[in-house]
Design a protein around this motif. Structure first.
Motif, short mmCIF file in Angstrom:
data_model
loop_
_atom_site.label_atom_id
_atom_site.label_comp_id
_atom_site.label_asym_id
_atom_site.label_seq_id
_atom_site.Cartn_x
_atom_site.Cartn_y
_atom_site.Cartn_z
N LYS A 43 -56.17 -3.95 13.13
CA LYS A 43 -56.41 -5.25 13.78
C LYS A 43 -55.39 -5.50 14.89
N ARG A 84 -48.54 -10.78 6.70
CA ARG A 84 -49.87 -11.37 6.78
C ARG A 84 -49.82 -12.72 7.49
N GLU A 140 -45.15 -8.08 2.48
CA GLU A 140 -46.57 -8.03 2.85
C GLU A 140 -47.09 -9.43 3.16
N THR A 161 -44.12 -7.05 -2.03
CA THR A 161 -45.17 -8.07 -2.03
C THR A 161 -44.79 -9.23 -1.11
N ASP A 199 -55.45 -1.60 7.57
CA ASP A 199 -56.39 -2.54 8.17
C ASP A 199 -55.68 -3.51 9.11
N MET A 200 -54.52 -4.03 8.67
CA MET A 200 -53.76 -4.93 9.53
C MET A 200 -53.30 -4.20 10.79
N ALA A 232 -53.86 0.55 -2.51
CA ALA A 232 -54.59 -0.63 -2.03
C ALA A 232 -53.76 -1.37 -0.99
N MET A 233 -52.47 -1.49 -1.29
CA MET A 233 -51.58 -2.15 -0.34
C MET A 233 -51.51 -1.36 0.96
N ARG A 234 -51.43 -0.06 0.84
CA ARG A 234 -51.38 0.79 2.03
C ARG A 234 -52.66 0.64 2.85
N SER A 235 -53.82 0.57 2.17
CA SER A 235 -55.07 0.40 2.93
C SER A 235 -55.11 -0.96 3.61
N GLN A 236 -54.55 -2.00 2.95
CA GLN A 236 -54.47 -3.32 3.60
C GLN A 236 -53.58 -3.25 4.83
N LEU A 237 -52.48 -2.51 4.72
CA LEU A 237 -51.58 -2.36 5.86
C LEU A 237 -52.25 -1.59 6.99
#
Length: 169
Positions: free
Chosen positions: A93, A37, A33, A30, A89-90, A82-87
């Motif tokens: 980007k 971010r 991450e 966490t 997405d990052m 969920a964390m993997r999907s955020q990663l």
């Protein structure tokens, strides 16, 4: 019967240890991450994202291997997903940002015609040639001679026998 209680106690202690390690890894993940971010440098952010992905995969595997510990810690694989999907997405980007920077670089090169280093190297070579071309290729230094003088010993004396250029002697 006593050995069974000792084995169960050891198993319980081992499960507690594994649960503690898993909780520490989740906290570290966490924090990593959050650091990714907040990172502004694209290269460092990419490195942090790769570390997040690797740690996320390792934590997910550990949770899968100890399903009862996962329920004990209320760790759900959905959190990791969920964390993997955020990663992801990052990462997308960052890829888009890298493409935009590449496009800007191409536009600048198209407009300017040449890169900065290329122009600088040309300028430095031209400057060196200009400075070097101003110096004469040959230099004549006239020798100084003295006449025999009043003592006839050919020794220079600033008052009685001063040195003179060869052409004027």
């Amino acid at each position: 019967c006593f050995q069974l209680d000792a084995a169960q106690c050891a198993l319980s202690l081992q499960k507690d240890y594994i649960a503690e390690v898993l909780a520490q890894r989740m906290d570290a993940l966490t924090a990593l991450e959050a650091q990714a971010r907040n990172e502004m440098d694209g290269v460092k952010k990419g490195v942090l994202l790769a570390q997040c992905r690797m740690e996320s995969t390792a934590v997910a595997k550990q949770v899968e291997n100890s399903a009862d510990l996962g329920s004990k810690l209320n760790v759900v694989l959905g959190f990791v997903d969920a964390m993997r999907s955020q990663l992801v997405d990052m990462g997308e980007k960052l890829n888009a940002l890298g493409s935009a920077v590449g496009a800007i670089h191409a536009d600048v090169r198209r407009l300017a015609g040449r890169g900065v280093l290329e122009v600088y190297n040309e300028w430095s070579e031209k400057t060196i040639k200009t400075v070097g071309s101003q110096l004469p290729k040959e230099v004549y230094i006239e020798a100084q001679v003295v006449s025999p003088g009043p003592k006839a010993n050919f020794e220079p004396d600033p008052r009685d026998n001063p040195p003179q250029g060869v052409t004027s002697a």
